[in-house]
Design a protein around this motif. Structure first.
Motif, mmCIF file in Angstrom:
data_model
loop_
_atom_site.group_PDB
_atom_site.id
_atom_site.type_symbol
_atom_site.label_atom_id
_atom_site.label_comp_id
_atom_site.label_asym_id
_atom_site.label_seq_id
_atom_site.Cartn_x
_atom_site.Cartn_y
_atom_site.Cartn_z
ATOM 1 N N GLY A 167 -4.438 7.997 9.440
ATOM 2 C CA GLY A 167 -4.154 6.980 8.911
ATOM 3 C C GLY A 167 -2.664 6.508 8.553
ATOM 4 O O GLY A 167 -1.647 7.392 9.247
ATOM 5 N N ILE A 168 -2.604 6.404 7.499
ATOM 6 C CA ILE A 168 -1.041 7.019 6.259
ATOM 7 C C ILE A 168 -0.975 7.354 6.123
ATOM 8 O O ILE A 168 -1.295 8.076 5.441
ATOM 9 N N GLU A 169 0.320 7.911 6.560
ATOM 10 C CA GLU A 169 0.661 9.482 5.475
ATOM 11 C C GLU A 169 2.374 9.411 6.000
ATOM 12 O O GLU A 169 3.269 8.695 6.306
ATOM 13 N N ILE A 218 0.841 -1.478 0.212
ATOM 14 C CA ILE A 218 0.554 -0.309 0.227
ATOM 15 C C ILE A 218 0.843 1.419 -0.028
ATOM 16 O O ILE A 218 0.425 1.842 -0.822
ATOM 17 N N ALA A 219 1.918 1.527 1.086
ATOM 18 C CA ALA A 219 2.698 2.370 0.948
ATOM 19 C C ALA A 219 3.789 2.953 -0.146
ATOM 20 O O ALA A 219 3.431 3.974 -1.134
ATOM 21 N N LYS A 220 4.239 1.747 -1.472
ATOM 22 C CA LYS A 220 4.333 1.936 -2.564
ATOM 23 C C LYS A 220 3.055 2.373 -3.458
ATOM 24 O O LYS A 220 3.718 3.440 -4.442
ATOM 25 N N GLN A 221 2.290 2.205 -3.023
ATOM 26 C CA GLN A 221 1.251 2.993 -4.274
ATOM 27 C C GLN A 221 0.659 4.139 -3.437
ATOM 28 O O GLN A 221 0.197 4.758 -4.446
ATOM 29 N N TYR A 232 6.152 5.580 3.919
ATOM 30 C CA TYR A 232 4.438 6.145 4.820
ATOM 31 C C TYR A 232 4.261 5.176 6.268
ATOM 32 O O TYR A 232 5.119 4.046 5.708
ATOM 33 N N ALA A 233 3.956 6.182 7.145
ATOM 34 C CA ALA A 233 3.521 5.434 8.056
ATOM 35 C C ALA A 233 2.142 5.508 8.770
ATOM 36 O O ALA A 233 1.483 5.692 7.858
ATOM 37 N N PHE A 234 1.856 4.711 9.609
ATOM 38 C CA PHE A 234 0.540 4.400 9.866
ATOM 39 C C PHE A 234 0.990 5.261 10.956
ATOM 40 O O PHE A 234 1.306 4.605 12.583
ATOM 41 N N THR A 235 -0.144 6.146 11.364
ATOM 42 C CA THR A 235 0.185 7.215 13.089
ATOM 43 C C THR A 235 -0.683 7.547 13.570
ATOM 44 O O THR A 235 -0.540 7.498 14.877
ATOM 45 N N GLY A 236 -1.241 7.682 13.113
ATOM 46 C CA GLY A 236 -2.985 7.473 14.408
ATOM 47 C C GLY A 236 -3.040 8.763 14.686
ATOM 48 O O GLY A 236 -4.039 9.122 15.947
#
Length: 483
Positions: free
Chosen positions: A112-114, A75-78, A123-127
């Protein structure tokens, strides 16, 4: 202050206000169009990206620990590929991320993902909580394709943001994709518009100064010539003519004054022409009156008379056109003389027919009496004409007359190019229908009860009772005169 100076300042002031208003409207509209175009671009980018992402994979990423999975790496690559694909000359996307309502507190917004702060390409999931998004309406539009109406300002900068929901393979809502368009491109375009507006306003004012100088000089010269000419006409020199070398409104005004001077010379001729429409008695009263009768449309009581020659169409088929014209002219000449003798006003010729009003343009308290006297006199005059024509071997004519009294709109009706003094209303229609009904009732004169009441005892009347007239739902109490 001289008129020339006031005119000069007025032109400059009006030009400045008009130019400023026009440029402001143009800027506002251009800004609206620009934002509309940019919002369309960012929304297209968001919806296209949301439809290309795998909702089932994103649904598996609900907390920061999920970022270690292969699904998240995919997903991060996308995300990175989508962001880079939307960094072009026509559009530059700063951030692409996901948003959702906080699972523990749905009134709060959570990222969420940024991309990470340390590395914008990772990219990471920050919350991380995002209260600014609530202020700008992100939370209530999570499940809609939506763009912010203006630039959004948050802790990361200023952007034009677009949202598009992401669904899994079962059509269930998973999260919302957010796309932030760089504000630099927006601001650059706005500054470009402001620069164009400023340059346009400056050039407009410069042109206004030059135009005002030329116009004021030309106008004052024209005014001087017109003023001199008017003074000469005022002192009795009706032969004076004003000739301007221009081809503008002042030349038109000069022409109008020239026509006015010519018209004053023809005053007596105009008076004689007016006698053709009203009686000499009425004309003298109008000219002697201190007030001018109202010629604009006004509601007033009048008596309308319609007359028509019977079977004139068949007669025209049998006779030569020259004979018809000669016969009709002689007939109309005698009828108009009778009409004017009884203070009637000719409204119009309707082929071989006549429309006449009593009580207009001047009030006539005996209008019903005058109208009926006219009708009887017209029939009497026609008998004399028929006797004369019989001796000449010419055909006899028969005439029907309808008379009705009531209220109508009387005055100048038409447009600026052509006006006609006439009467409009149901009173006119009833009088016309009564004239037509003389054929079926085989009588020469039909009058309504309202006319009879105004001329009570003038003639012996015979009641025909209520009669139906074409085009009217209500019958009319009609009478004929027993001569």
């Amino acid at each position: 202050m001289k008129y020339r100076t006031k005119l000069y300042l007025s032109i400059i002031g009006i030009t400045f206000c008009a130019a400023f208003l026009a440029i402001a409207c143009f800027y506002a509209e251009a800004r609206h169009i620009l934002f509309g175009e940019l919002r369309s671009k960012v929304l297209t980018a968001a919806t296209t990206a949301a439809s290309s992402l795998d909702g089932d994979l994103i649904a598996k990423i609900q907390k920061p620990s999920d970022t270690t999975t292969t699904e998240f790496q995919k997903i991060a690559k996308q995300f990175l590929a989508i962001r880079n694909a939307n960094r072009r000359d026509d559009i530059y996307v700063n951030y692409i991320y996901t948003l959702r309502a906080d699972p523990d507190d749905p009134s709060q917004l959570e990222i969420g993902i940024e991309a990470t702060d340390a590395n914008p390409d990772v990219y990471a999931f920050t919350g991380e909580k995002y209260p600014e998004g609530i202020k700008y309406g992100f939370l209530k539009n999570l499940k809609h394709n939506w763009t912010s109406p203006e630039l959004v300002t948050d802790r990361w900068g200023r952007f034009l943001s677009g949202l598009s929901p992401i669904y899994d393979s079962q059509g269930q809502y998973v999260t919302t994709l957010g796309v932030d368009l760089s504000s630099q491109s927006v601001i650059h375009e706005l500054r470009h518009l402001q620069l164009l507006a400023g340059i346009t306003l400056g050039l407009t004012l410069a042109a206004a100064f030059l135009a005002a100088t030329f116009i004021t000089r030309t106008m004052t010269r024209s005014f001087e010539q017109i003023t001199t000419g008017v003074h000469q006409i005022e002192h009795g020199d009706l032969k004076t003519r004003i000739n301007l070398p221009t081809h503008d409104e002042f030349a038109n005004l000069a022409d109008a004054i020239n026509h006015m001077a010519k018209g004053l010379e023809e005053h007596e001729r105009v008076k004689l022409n007016f006698v053709r429409y009203v009686s000499k008695h009425v004309l003298e009263k109008i000219l002697a009156s201190d007030t001018t009768p109202a010629l604009k449309g006004e509601r007033r009581k009048i008596t309308v008379l319609f007359s028509d020659i019977r079977e004139f169409t068949q007669l025209a088929e049998r006779l030569d056109p020259e004979e018809i014209v000669s016969l009709l002219n002689e007939y109309l000449d005698h009828m108009l003389r009778v009409i004017f003798e009884h203070n009637g006003t000719l409204d119009k010729f309707i082929g071989d027919g006549l429309m006449v009003e009593f009580g207009a343009p001047l009030e006539d308290i005996e209008q019903e009496k005058h109208a009926l006297q006219t009708a009887v006199a017209m029939q009497s005059e026609l008998k004399k004409l028929n006797a004369k024509w019989a001796q000449q071997g010419r055909p006899n004519l028969k005439m029907g007359i309808g008379v009705h009294t009531g209220f109508a709109i009387v005055g100048n009706i038409g447009s600026e190019k052509r006006m006609e003094y006439t009467a409009i209303g149901d009173t006119v229609n009833v009088a016309s229908r009564l004239e037509q009904a003389t054929k079926s009732f085989k009588t020469s004169i039909l009058l309504s009860e309202t006319t009879k009441l105004g001329a009570q005892g003038l003639y012996p009347y015979k009641s025909l009772g209520p009669i139906a007239l074409p085009g009217r739902t209500q019958p009319v109490d009609a009478y004929t005169i027993e001569l």
